[in-house]
Design an enzyme around this catalytic site. Structure first.
Site, PDB file in Angstrom:
ATOM      1  N   HIS A 161       0.828  -1.211   0.000  1.00 56.13           N
ATOM      2  CA  HIS A 161       0.000   0.000   0.000  1.00 56.13           C
ATOM      3  C   HIS A 161       0.862   1.261   0.000  1.00 56.13           C
ATOM      4  O   HIS A 161       1.888   1.324   0.677  1.00 56.13           O
ATOM      5  CB  HIS A 161      -0.880   0.045   1.254  1.00 56.13           C
ATOM      6  N   ASN A 192       7.606  -4.754   3.383  1.00 54.29           N
ATOM      7  CA  ASN A 192       6.196  -4.406   3.511  1.00 54.29           C
ATOM      8  C   ASN A 192       5.661  -4.728   4.895  1.00 54.29           C
ATOM      9  O   ASN A 192       4.949  -3.918   5.508  1.00 54.29           O
ATOM     10  CB  ASN A 192       5.386  -5.166   2.451  1.00 54.29           C
TER      11      ASN A 192
END
Length: 325
Positions: A161, A192
């Protein structure tokens, strides 16, 4: 004829004092859905994802203002995209507004160039849950230029994201919008799920100290010196759509101090690779000029239009990996 999304983005830019032409907001916002395209494949399991139990979003929809919104960023829904525009945009190509963020999409890389969001205690509060969300294609992007879940499947990269889902608990739709594949980029799984995730948590924690926290995130493709002594920009692509894998990621934090005491600026660059969890995040602080030069974006000129006091936090150890300029 301009689409509603393009007209809306143009009006919002003008309201913020940005002089634009119709062409400057054309692109991803003006795309139309290609008929007969299959729905996105179910997401593959990875940290935090779940099967979608929400009704599907209408293709190409974007965030819209709630009644009573003002273009100056005041009295708006928590985290609404219009509020994120306060300090302008780093660039004006392919602007797209969502419920909770604004993005500039790069059709060449199949990822966003940048995503801006506004965080405060109100935007972080609510009953929204990511288990009701699912990664999906952005049908407002032309079929030739979009990424799909198949591109990521088996690639060894997470769908990282840019605007974080946990930043937008104030609205289920706002959280759901963060799962468009135009808001993610191929990210090393260890990065991540650890260091990048920790940096997102820091952004949220700063809402306790600052009035508003504006976060701009995006990919970087930086040169590296090779055996022949020359600099090259090399990056992997994944999937049949050749989604670009960034060499690095940046995150710029615009921190609004209470009582009009000005703005504090923090800018980070992290390599897209595993990072030892013992390495402090401050190690990745860089001067904002470093990101501006490497990305082709500009932050400071727009910020200075909205404040007379800007303090940049750039102190960092000298062992930070060098970024060639």
């Amino acid at each position: 004829m301009l689409s509603c999304d393009v007209i809306k983005a143009r009006q919002q830019l003008i309201q913020h004092g940005v002089v634009v032409s119709d062409r400057s907001v054309l692109g991803v916002g003006s795309g139309s859905r290609s008929r007969g395209q299959p729905p996105a494949e179910p997401q593959r399991p990875r940290g935090g994802g779940g099967a979608s139990r929400c009704p599907p979003q209408s293709p190409g929809t974007s965030g819209t203002e709630s009644p009573g919104l003002r273009a100056d960023g005041e009295r708006v829904s928590p985290g609404a995209s219009v509020a994120a525009m306060k300090y302008g945009f780093p660039s004006l190509a392919n602007i797209k507004t969502r419920e909770s963020y604004v993005t500039s999409y790069d059709p060449r890389t199949r990822t966003a160039s940048w995503v801006i969001e506004r965080l405060n205690p109100a935007s972080l509060s609510g009953s929204s849950n990511r288990k009701y969300c699912d990664f999906r294609e952005d049908d407002s992007v032309h079929l030739f230029h979009r990424s799909t879940n198949d591109d990521y499947r088996g690639s060894g990269f997470d769908r990282g994201h840019l605007a974080a889902a946990a930043n937008h608990k104030w609205s289920q739709k706002a959280m759901d919008d963060t799962f468009y594949l135009s808001n993610v980029a191929p990210q090393n799984p260890h990065l991540n799920q650890n260091t990048w995730n920790n940096l997102e948590k820091v952004c949220r924690s700063l809402t306790i100290r600052y009035l508003n926290v504006y976060v701009c995130s995006g990919p970087l493709y930086l040169p590296r010196q090779e055996a022949d002594g020359k600099l090259y920009v090399r990056y992997q692509v994944i999937g049949k759509n050749h989604v670009a894998v960034p060499t690095h990621f940046f995150k710029v934090l615009i921190l609004e101090q209470a009582d009009g005491r000005g703005v504090e600026l923090r800018s980070y660059v992290l390599p897209n690779e595993p990072i030892d969890e013992k390495v402090p995040l401050d190690r990745f602080l860089v001067p904002i000029e470093t990101i501006e030069r490497a990305s082709g974006l500009l932050f400071v000129p727009n910020i200075m239009k909205r404040t007379s006091s800007l303090q940049a936090v750039t102190d960092r150890p000298t062992t930070v990996p060098r970024i060639h300029q």
